[in-house]
Design a protein around this motif. Structure first.
Motif, PDB file in Angstrom:
ATOM      1  N   LEU A 102      -6.203  43.159  41.560  1.00 39.04           N
ATOM      2  CA  LEU A 102      -5.627  44.068  42.540  1.00 39.04           C
ATOM      3  C   LEU A 102      -6.761  44.756  43.277  1.00 39.04           C
ATOM      4  CD1 LEU A 102      -2.835  45.159  43.411  1.00 39.04           C
ATOM      5  CD2 LEU A 102      -3.228  47.028  41.848  1.00 39.04           C
ATOM      6  N   ARG A 103      -6.625  44.919  44.545  1.00 38.26           N
ATOM      7  CA  ARG A 103      -7.654  45.558  45.366  1.00 38.26           C
ATOM      8  C   ARG A 103      -7.156  46.901  45.883  1.00 38.26           C
ATOM      9  NH1 ARG A 103     -11.486  42.158  44.683  1.00 38.26           N
ATOM     10  NH2 ARG A 103     -11.290  39.982  45.183  1.00 38.26           N
ATOM     11  N   ASN A 104      -8.062  47.635  46.526  1.00 40.04           N
ATOM     12  CA  ASN A 104      -7.734  48.967  47.028  1.00 40.04           C
ATOM     13  C   ASN A 104      -6.879  48.958  48.291  1.00 40.04           C
ATOM     14  OD1 ASN A 104      -9.025  50.347  45.017  1.00 40.04           O
ATOM     15  ND2 ASN A 104     -10.969  50.416  46.094  1.00 40.04           N
ATOM     16  N   ASN A 105      -6.581  47.801  48.837  1.00 45.49           N
ATOM     17  CA  ASN A 105      -5.859  47.754  50.101  1.00 45.49           C
ATOM     18  C   ASN A 105      -4.361  47.530  49.928  1.00 45.49           C
ATOM     19  OD1 ASN A 105      -6.046  45.150  49.221  1.00 45.49           O
ATOM     20  ND2 ASN A 105      -6.653  44.276  51.181  1.00 45.49           N
ATOM     21  N   VAL A 106      -3.802  47.860  48.770  1.00 48.12           N
ATOM     22  CA  VAL A 106      -2.365  47.716  48.541  1.00 48.12           C
ATOM     23  C   VAL A 106      -1.702  49.088  48.603  1.00 48.12           C
ATOM     24  CG1 VAL A 106      -2.631  45.646  47.130  1.00 48.12           C
ATOM     25  CG2 VAL A 106      -2.526  47.882  46.031  1.00 48.12           C
ATOM     26  N   SER A 107      -0.401  49.083  48.760  1.00 45.88           N
ATOM     27  CA  SER A 107       0.339  50.349  48.810  1.00 45.88           C
ATOM     28  C   SER A 107       0.358  51.004  47.431  1.00 45.88           C
ATOM     29  CB  SER A 107       1.773  50.092  49.267  1.00 45.88           C
ATOM     30  OG  SER A 107       2.487  49.379  48.265  1.00 45.88           O
ATOM     31  N   LEU A 108       0.662  52.280  47.408  1.00 42.91           N
ATOM     32  CA  LEU A 108       0.781  53.014  46.148  1.00 42.91           C
ATOM     33  C   LEU A 108       1.850  52.369  45.276  1.00 42.91           C
ATOM     34  CD1 LEU A 108       0.143  55.401  44.302  1.00 42.91           C
ATOM     35  CD2 LEU A 108       1.787  56.745  45.614  1.00 42.91           C
ATOM     36  N   GLU A 109       2.959  52.000  45.889  1.00 42.78           N
ATOM     37  CA  GLU A 109       4.054  51.378  45.133  1.00 42.78           C
ATOM     38  C   GLU A 109       3.613  50.068  44.480  1.00 42.78           C
ATOM     39  OE1 GLU A 109       4.331  52.372  48.359  1.00 42.78           O
ATOM     40  OE2 GLU A 109       5.554  54.159  48.065  1.00 42.78           O
ATOM     41  N   ALA A 110       2.884  49.252  45.224  1.00 37.85           N
ATOM     42  CA  ALA A 110       2.406  47.982  44.673  1.00 37.85           C
ATOM     43  C   ALA A 110       1.410  48.219  43.542  1.00 37.85           C
ATOM     44  CB  ALA A 110       1.778  47.129  45.776  1.00 37.85           C
ATOM     45  N   ALA A 111       0.540  49.203  43.703  1.00 37.27           N
ATOM     46  CA  ALA A 111      -0.446  49.515  42.660  1.00 37.27           C
ATOM     47  C   ALA A 111       0.244  49.990  41.389  1.00 37.27           C
ATOM     48  CB  ALA A 111      -1.428  50.566  43.162  1.00 37.27           C
ATOM     49  N   VAL A 112       1.204  50.887  41.519  1.00 39.67           N
ATOM     50  CA  VAL A 112       1.922  51.400  40.345  1.00 39.67           C
ATOM     51  C   VAL A 112       2.704  50.281  39.671  1.00 39.67           C
ATOM     52  CG1 VAL A 112       3.795  52.941  39.605  1.00 39.67           C
ATOM     53  CG2 VAL A 112       2.012  53.787  41.143  1.00 39.67           C
ATOM     54  N   ARG A 113       3.346  49.436  40.447  1.00 39.58           N
ATOM     55  CA  ARG A 113       4.085  48.304  39.889  1.00 39.58           C
ATOM     56  C   ARG A 113       3.150  47.384  39.096  1.00 39.58           C
ATOM     57  NH1 ARG A 113       6.841  47.756  44.327  1.00 39.58           N
ATOM     58  NH2 ARG A 113       5.522  46.150  45.218  1.00 39.58           N
ATOM     59  N   PHE A 114       1.999  47.078  39.683  1.00 36.29           N
ATOM     60  CA  PHE A 114       1.024  46.197  39.036  1.00 36.29           C
ATOM     61  C   PHE A 114       0.496  46.826  37.744  1.00 36.29           C
ATOM     62  CE2 PHE A 114      -3.334  44.722  38.384  1.00 36.29           C
ATOM     63  CZ  PHE A 114      -3.144  43.347  38.376  1.00 36.29           C
ATOM     64  N   ILE A 115       0.086  48.081  37.814  1.00 39.81           N
ATOM     65  CA  ILE A 115      -0.486  48.760  36.643  1.00 39.81           C
ATOM     66  C   ILE A 115       0.545  48.912  35.532  1.00 39.81           C
ATOM     67  CG2 ILE A 115      -1.426  50.973  35.827  1.00 39.81           C
ATOM     68  CD1 ILE A 115      -2.775  51.192  38.631  1.00 39.81           C
ATOM     69  N   SER A 116       1.783  49.197  35.883  1.00 42.15           N
ATOM     70  CA  SER A 116       2.801  49.440  34.858  1.00 42.15           C
ATOM     71  C   SER A 116       3.215  48.168  34.116  1.00 42.15           C
ATOM     72  CB  SER A 116       4.029  50.106  35.477  1.00 42.15           C
ATOM     73  OG  SER A 116       4.664  49.240  36.388  1.00 42.15           O
ATOM     74  N   ARG A 117       2.887  47.003  34.674  1.00 38.13           N
ATOM     75  CA  ARG A 117       3.255  45.744  34.016  1.00 38.13           C
ATOM     76  C   ARG A 117       2.369  45.413  32.825  1.00 38.13           C
ATOM     77  NH1 ARG A 117       4.014  42.174  39.262  1.00 38.13           N
ATOM     78  NH2 ARG A 117       1.783  42.334  39.101  1.00 38.13           N
ATOM     79  N   GLY A 118       1.160  45.929  32.793  1.00 38.38           N
ATOM     80  CA  GLY A 118       0.231  45.545  31.733  1.00 38.38           C
ATOM     81  C   GLY A 118       0.307  46.451  30.528  1.00 38.38           C
ATOM     82  N   LYS A 119       0.204  45.880  29.355  1.00 33.96           N
ATOM     83  CA  LYS A 119       0.150  46.690  28.135  1.00 33.96           C
ATOM     84  C   LYS A 119      -1.214  47.368  28.026  1.00 33.96           C
ATOM     85  CE  LYS A 119       1.188  46.337  23.245  1.00 33.96           C
ATOM     86  NZ  LYS A 119       1.570  45.451  22.162  1.00 33.96           N
ATOM     87  N   VAL A 120      -2.253  46.616  28.383  1.00 38.51           N
ATOM     88  CA  VAL A 120      -3.617  47.154  28.453  1.00 38.51           C
ATOM     89  C   VAL A 120      -4.153  46.825  29.844  1.00 38.51           C
ATOM     90  CG1 VAL A 120      -5.966  47.085  27.538  1.00 38.51           C
ATOM     91  CG2 VAL A 120      -4.023  46.831  25.984  1.00 38.51           C
ATOM     92  N   VAL A 121      -4.603  47.833  30.546  1.00 38.02           N
ATOM     93  CA  VAL A 121      -5.142  47.656  31.890  1.00 38.02           C
ATOM     94  C   VAL A 121      -6.660  47.691  31.809  1.00 38.02           C
ATOM     95  CG1 VAL A 121      -5.265  48.638  34.212  1.00 38.02           C
ATOM     96  CG2 VAL A 121      -3.104  48.692  32.946  1.00 38.02           C
ATOM     97  N   VAL A 122      -7.310  46.618  32.230  1.00 42.84           N
ATOM     98  CA  VAL A 122      -8.767  46.552  32.283  1.00 42.84           C
ATOM     99  C   VAL A 122      -9.152  46.765  33.738  1.00 42.84           C
ATOM    100  CG1 VAL A 122     -10.813  45.126  31.890  1.00 42.84           C
ATOM    101  CG2 VAL A 122      -8.852  44.972  30.320  1.00 42.84           C
ATOM    102  N   THR A 123      -9.964  47.781  33.988  1.00 44.12           N
ATOM    103  CA  THR A 123     -10.241  48.181  35.363  1.00 44.12           C
ATOM    104  C   THR A 123     -11.635  48.778  35.497  1.00 44.12           C
ATOM    105  OG1 THR A 123      -9.417  49.563  37.198  1.00 44.12           O
ATOM    106  CG2 THR A 123      -9.213  50.471  34.985  1.00 44.12           C
ATOM    107  N   ASN A 124     -12.133  48.819  36.729  1.00 43.81           N
ATOM    108  CA  ASN A 124     -13.337  49.607  37.013  1.00 43.81           C
ATOM    109  C   ASN A 124     -12.977  50.719  37.994  1.00 43.81           C
ATOM    110  OD1 ASN A 124     -13.075  48.303  39.459  1.00 43.81           O
ATOM    111  ND2 ASN A 124     -15.228  47.775  39.623  1.00 43.81           N
ATOM    112  N   SER A 125     -11.686  50.943  38.154  1.00 46.61           N
ATOM    113  CA  SER A 125     -11.185  51.982  39.045  1.00 46.61           C
ATOM    114  C   SER A 125     -10.808  53.220  38.244  1.00 46.61           C
ATOM    115  CB  SER A 125      -9.950  51.449  39.796  1.00 46.61           C
ATOM    116  OG  SER A 125      -9.179  52.506  40.304  1.00 46.61           O
ATOM    117  N   TYR A 126     -11.322  54.371  38.648  1.00 45.92           N
ATOM    118  CA  TYR A 126     -10.959  55.631  37.979  1.00 45.92           C
ATOM    119  C   TYR A 126      -9.445  55.825  38.051  1.00 45.92           C
ATOM    120  CZ  TYR A 126     -10.619  60.586  36.932  1.00 45.92           C
ATOM    121  OH  TYR A 126     -10.274  61.786  36.376  1.00 45.92           O
ATOM    122  N   HIS A 127      -8.893  55.648  39.239  1.00 47.80           N
ATOM    123  CA  HIS A 127      -7.455  55.852  39.389  1.00 47.80           C
ATOM    124  C   HIS A 127      -6.652  54.814  38.617  1.00 47.80           C
ATOM    125  CE1 HIS A 127      -8.814  58.429  42.697  1.00 47.80           C
ATOM    126  NE2 HIS A 127      -7.772  59.141  42.340  1.00 47.80           N
ATOM    127  N   GLY A 128      -7.166  53.595  38.526  1.00 54.03           N
ATOM    128  CA  GLY A 128      -6.491  52.585  37.728  1.00 54.03           C
ATOM    129  C   GLY A 128      -6.407  52.992  36.266  1.00 54.03           C
TER     130      GLY A 128
END
Length: 102
Positions: free
Chosen positions: A1-27
């Protein structure tokens, strides 16, 4: 996932994972608030080390499996409600400060 998606798309993507691996503070922060575990991989800033609910932080891929196993779920300790309370407190402090300057 990149920074150019909507808030809704980001929340949907993040909420699907049991463990989220990220380098994003907000992620990492949003994963925690959404009730998921987070692992920070190759952080680009020191701000990750000051997170209230500290996820494992790794810099080499060989350590990812262990970090994923160590990732904690902070939802049971009220991460979302605590964040809401702190946001409300910040709002009230800012409102009072603004009222004093008028």
């Amino acid at each position: 996932l990149r920074n150019n998606v909507s808030l809704e798309a980001a929340v949907r993507f993040i909420s699907r994972g049991k463990v989220v691996v990220t380098n994003s503070y907000h992620g990492a922060y949003w994963a925690t608030l959404l009730g998921n575990c987070a692992v920070v991989y190759r952080p680009f800033s020191s701000k990750f080390h000051r997170m209230k609910w500290q996820p494992p932080i790794v810099t080499v891929p060989e350590l990812l499996p262990d970090a994923i196993r160590r990732a904690q779920l902070f939802a049971p300790i009220g991460a979302l409600s605590a964040a809401r309370d702190r946001t409300a407190q910040f709002y009230e402090s800012a409102r009072q400060l603004l009222d004093k300057t008028r």
